[in-house]
Write a protein that holds these residues in place. Sequence first.
Motif, PDB file in Angstrom:
ATOM      1  N   MET A 166       0.850  -1.189   0.000  1.00 37.25           N
ATOM      2  CA  MET A 166       0.000   0.000   0.000  1.00 37.25           C
ATOM      3  C   MET A 166       0.886   1.239   0.000  1.00 37.25           C
ATOM      4  SD  MET A 166      -3.413   0.766   1.225  1.00 37.25           S
ATOM      5  CE  MET A 166      -4.149   2.351   1.475  1.00 37.25           C
ATOM      6  N   ASP A 167       0.508   2.206  -0.779  1.00 33.05           N
ATOM      7  CA  ASP A 167       1.270   3.449  -0.869  1.00 33.05           C
ATOM      8  C   ASP A 167       1.036   4.303   0.364  1.00 33.05           C
ATOM      9  OD1 ASP A 167       2.281   3.123  -3.577  1.00 33.05           O
ATOM     10  OD2 ASP A 167       0.181   3.283  -4.177  1.00 33.05           O
ATOM     11  N   ASP A 168       2.077   4.996   0.796  1.00 32.70           N
ATOM     12  CA  ASP A 168       1.957   5.911   1.911  1.00 32.70           C
ATOM     13  C   ASP A 168       1.731   7.310   1.361  1.00 32.70           C
ATOM     14  OD1 ASP A 168       1.954   7.213   4.312  1.00 32.70           O
ATOM     15  OD2 ASP A 168       4.118   7.005   4.659  1.00 32.70           O
ATOM     16  N   LEU A 169       0.472   7.666   1.181  1.00 33.10           N
ATOM     17  CA  LEU A 169       0.146   8.975   0.628  1.00 33.10           C
ATOM     18  C   LEU A 169       0.510  10.086   1.605  1.00 33.10           C
ATOM     19  CD1 LEU A 169      -3.276   8.178  -1.076  1.00 33.10           C
ATOM     20  CD2 LEU A 169      -0.993   8.241  -2.109  1.00 33.10           C
ATOM     21  N   LYS A 170       0.561   9.778   2.898  1.00 29.91           N
ATOM     22  CA  LYS A 170       0.919  10.790   3.898  1.00 29.91           C
ATOM     23  C   LYS A 170       2.324  11.332   3.673  1.00 29.91           C
ATOM     24  CE  LYS A 170      -2.116   8.976   7.452  1.00 29.91           C
ATOM     25  NZ  LYS A 170      -2.208   8.312   8.743  1.00 29.91           N
ATOM     26  N   ALA A 171       3.179  10.570   3.006  1.00 35.93           N
ATOM     27  CA  ALA A 171       4.542  11.030   2.734  1.00 35.93           C
ATOM     28  C   ALA A 171       4.547  12.262   1.819  1.00 35.93           C
ATOM     29  CB  ALA A 171       5.359   9.910   2.081  1.00 35.93           C
ATOM     30  N   PHE A 172       3.449  12.500   1.107  1.00 32.31           N
ATOM     31  CA  PHE A 172       3.362  13.641   0.207  1.00 32.31           C
ATOM     32  C   PHE A 172       2.737  14.864   0.881  1.00 32.31           C
ATOM     33  CE2 PHE A 172       3.620   9.915  -2.467  1.00 32.31           C
ATOM     34  CZ  PHE A 172       4.620  10.285  -3.351  1.00 32.31           C
ATOM     35  N   ALA A 173       2.257  14.693   2.096  1.00 34.39           N
ATOM     36  CA  ALA A 173       1.701  15.801   2.880  1.00 34.39           C
ATOM     37  C   ALA A 173       2.806  16.330   3.776  1.00 34.39           C
ATOM     38  CB  ALA A 173       0.496  15.323   3.688  1.00 34.39           C
ATOM     39  N   THR A 174       3.604  17.232   3.230  1.00 31.25           N
ATOM     40  CA  THR A 174       4.770  17.730   3.951  1.00 31.25           C
ATOM     41  C   THR A 174       4.484  19.088   4.594  1.00 31.25           C
ATOM     42  OG1 THR A 174       5.616  18.745   1.942  1.00 31.25           O
ATOM     43  CG2 THR A 174       6.350  16.497   2.413  1.00 31.25           C
ATOM     44  N   GLY A 175       5.391  19.516   5.446  1.00 32.45           N
ATOM     45  CA  GLY A 175       5.293  20.836   6.061  1.00 32.45           C
ATOM     46  C   GLY A 175       4.098  21.009   6.962  1.00 32.45           C
ATOM     47  N   GLY A 176       3.606  19.933   7.540  1.00 31.50           N
ATOM     48  CA  GLY A 176       2.463  20.022   8.444  1.00 31.50           C
ATOM     49  C   GLY A 176       1.111  19.948   7.758  1.00 31.50           C
ATOM     50  N   ALA A 177       1.090  19.798   6.439  1.00 38.57           N
ATOM     51  CA  ALA A 177      -0.181  19.680   5.717  1.00 38.57           C
ATOM     52  C   ALA A 177      -0.844  18.349   6.046  1.00 38.57           C
ATOM     53  CB  ALA A 177       0.049  19.786   4.208  1.00 38.57           C
ATOM     54  N   LYS A 178      -2.172  18.336   5.947  1.00 34.75           N
ATOM     55  CA  LYS A 178      -2.948  17.116   6.169  1.00 34.75           C
ATOM     56  C   LYS A 178      -3.712  16.790   4.896  1.00 34.75           C
ATOM     57  CE  LYS A 178      -3.458  17.863  11.050  1.00 34.75           C
ATOM     58  NZ  LYS A 178      -4.222  18.520  12.063  1.00 34.75           N
ATOM     59  N   ILE A 179      -3.964  15.514   4.695  1.00 34.70           N
ATOM     60  CA  ILE A 179      -4.725  15.091   3.521  1.00 34.70           C
ATOM     61  C   ILE A 179      -6.208  15.346   3.781  1.00 34.70           C
ATOM     62  CG2 ILE A 179      -5.388  13.156   2.060  1.00 34.70           C
ATOM     63  CD1 ILE A 179      -2.619  11.952   2.609  1.00 34.70           C
ATOM     64  N   LEU A 180      -6.771  16.258   3.001  1.00 37.37           N
ATOM     65  CA  LEU A 180      -8.194  16.573   3.088  1.00 37.37           C
ATOM     66  C   LEU A 180      -9.002  15.561   2.286  1.00 37.37           C
ATOM     67  CD1 LEU A 180     -10.362  18.621   4.024  1.00 37.37           C
ATOM     68  CD2 LEU A 180      -9.893  19.908   1.937  1.00 37.37           C
ATOM     69  N   ASP A 181      -8.449  15.143   1.143  1.00 36.40           N
ATOM     70  CA  ASP A 181      -9.119  14.164   0.296  1.00 36.40           C
ATOM     71  C   ASP A 181      -8.051  13.427  -0.511  1.00 36.40           C
ATOM     72  OD1 ASP A 181     -11.301  12.808  -0.910  1.00 36.40           O
ATOM     73  OD2 ASP A 181     -11.288  14.178  -2.610  1.00 36.40           O
ATOM     74  N   SER A 182      -8.302  12.155  -0.771  1.00 34.96           N
ATOM     75  CA  SER A 182      -7.419  11.382  -1.643  1.00 34.96           C
ATOM     76  C   SER A 182      -8.264  10.421  -2.460  1.00 34.96           C
ATOM     77  CB  SER A 182      -6.378  10.610  -0.830  1.00 34.96           C
ATOM     78  OG  SER A 182      -6.984   9.604  -0.048  1.00 34.96           O
ATOM     79  N   GLN A 183      -7.893  10.316  -3.722  1.00 28.62           N
ATOM     80  CA  GLN A 183      -8.557   9.399  -4.642  1.00 28.62           C
ATOM     81  C   GLN A 183      -7.469   8.663  -5.402  1.00 28.62           C
ATOM     82  OE1 GLN A 183     -11.943   8.971  -5.029  1.00 28.62           O
ATOM     83  NE2 GLN A 183     -12.239  10.412  -3.347  1.00 28.62           N
ATOM     84  N   THR A 184      -7.701   7.405  -5.682  1.00 29.15           N
ATOM     85  CA  THR A 184      -6.758   6.643  -6.485  1.00 29.15           C
ATOM     86  C   THR A 184      -7.463   6.101  -7.718  1.00 29.15           C
ATOM     87  OG1 THR A 184      -7.177   4.625  -5.222  1.00 29.15           O
ATOM     88  CG2 THR A 184      -5.304   5.989  -4.524  1.00 29.15           C
ATOM     89  N   GLY A 185      -6.710   5.994  -8.791  1.00 34.79           N
ATOM     90  CA  GLY A 185      -7.245   5.492 -10.050  1.00 34.79           C
ATOM     91  C   GLY A 185      -6.208   5.697 -11.139  1.00 34.79           C
ATOM     92  N   ASP A 186      -6.547   5.300 -12.330  1.00 36.60           N
ATOM     93  CA  ASP A 186      -5.631   5.402 -13.461  1.00 36.60           C
ATOM     94  C   ASP A 186      -5.769   6.778 -14.109  1.00 36.60           C
ATOM     95  OD1 ASP A 186      -3.937   5.010 -15.566  1.00 36.60           O
ATOM     96  OD2 ASP A 186      -5.048   3.344 -16.446  1.00 36.60           O
ATOM     97  N   LEU A 187      -5.001   7.733 -13.631  1.00 32.28           N
ATOM     98  CA  LEU A 187      -5.120   9.111 -14.099  1.00 32.28           C
ATOM     99  C   LEU A 187      -4.616   9.332 -15.518  1.00 32.28           C
ATOM    100  CD1 LEU A 187      -4.100  11.055 -10.886  1.00 32.28           C
ATOM    101  CD2 LEU A 187      -6.315  11.106 -12.024  1.00 32.28           C
ATOM    102  N   ASN A 188      -3.621   8.561 -15.952  1.00 30.04           N
ATOM    103  CA  ASN A 188      -3.049   8.799 -17.278  1.00 30.04           C
ATOM    104  C   ASN A 188      -3.281   7.636 -18.249  1.00 30.04           C
ATOM    105  OD1 ASN A 188      -1.336   7.082 -15.980  1.00 30.04           O
ATOM    106  ND2 ASN A 188       0.499   8.302 -16.272  1.00 30.04           N
TER     107      ASN A 188
END
Length: 169
Positions: free
Chosen positions: A1-23
């Motif tokens: 499982m991917d750790d999406l929290k690793a992309f929320a830097t500088g104290g930011a929090k994930i408000l929403d996340s969606q996964t799918g084939d974007l490209n």
Amino acid sequence: MDDLKAFATGGAKILDSQTGDLNADGQTDALLVLDPPSTANHKLGEGPARDVVLLVRDSSGQLKKFASNDRIVPCATCGGISGDPFGYTRLEPGQFTIVNGGGGREHWADEYTFKYSAEKKDWLIARVVRRVEDRDTGKQQRIELTAKELGAVTFGHFDPSTLPEVELP
């Protein structure tokens, strides 16, 4: 499982996340809406905007930040008396949509759809729908803009403030 929290830097929090084939490459990508840390009590309609981040898989299968835009999702207090204006995100193969709304008696809503362009190897704005409704009188107004009117604007460069406003008659 991917750790999406690793992309929320500088104290930011994930408000929403969606996964799918974007490209449309057969791999699972991600779209994040990040809520920046609150540094002070902001007045209604003031505060930092949210950052929308596109994460795509590289050749090794790892998610990497492709692009971001902090002009699409307004601040938490920018929705007027309706509260937080962020509505939701929706992913479909090769495209995604971001919806915001707010106001009081005059309720507004904006919907932005981006589609992946294999030629440009980026997401371009494909459709914008802006609505406003007077909740007392029931009067409504709506504008819809397509890629033809919007031009070839990438997700990272898209700025909703350059679009025409929708106003009640």
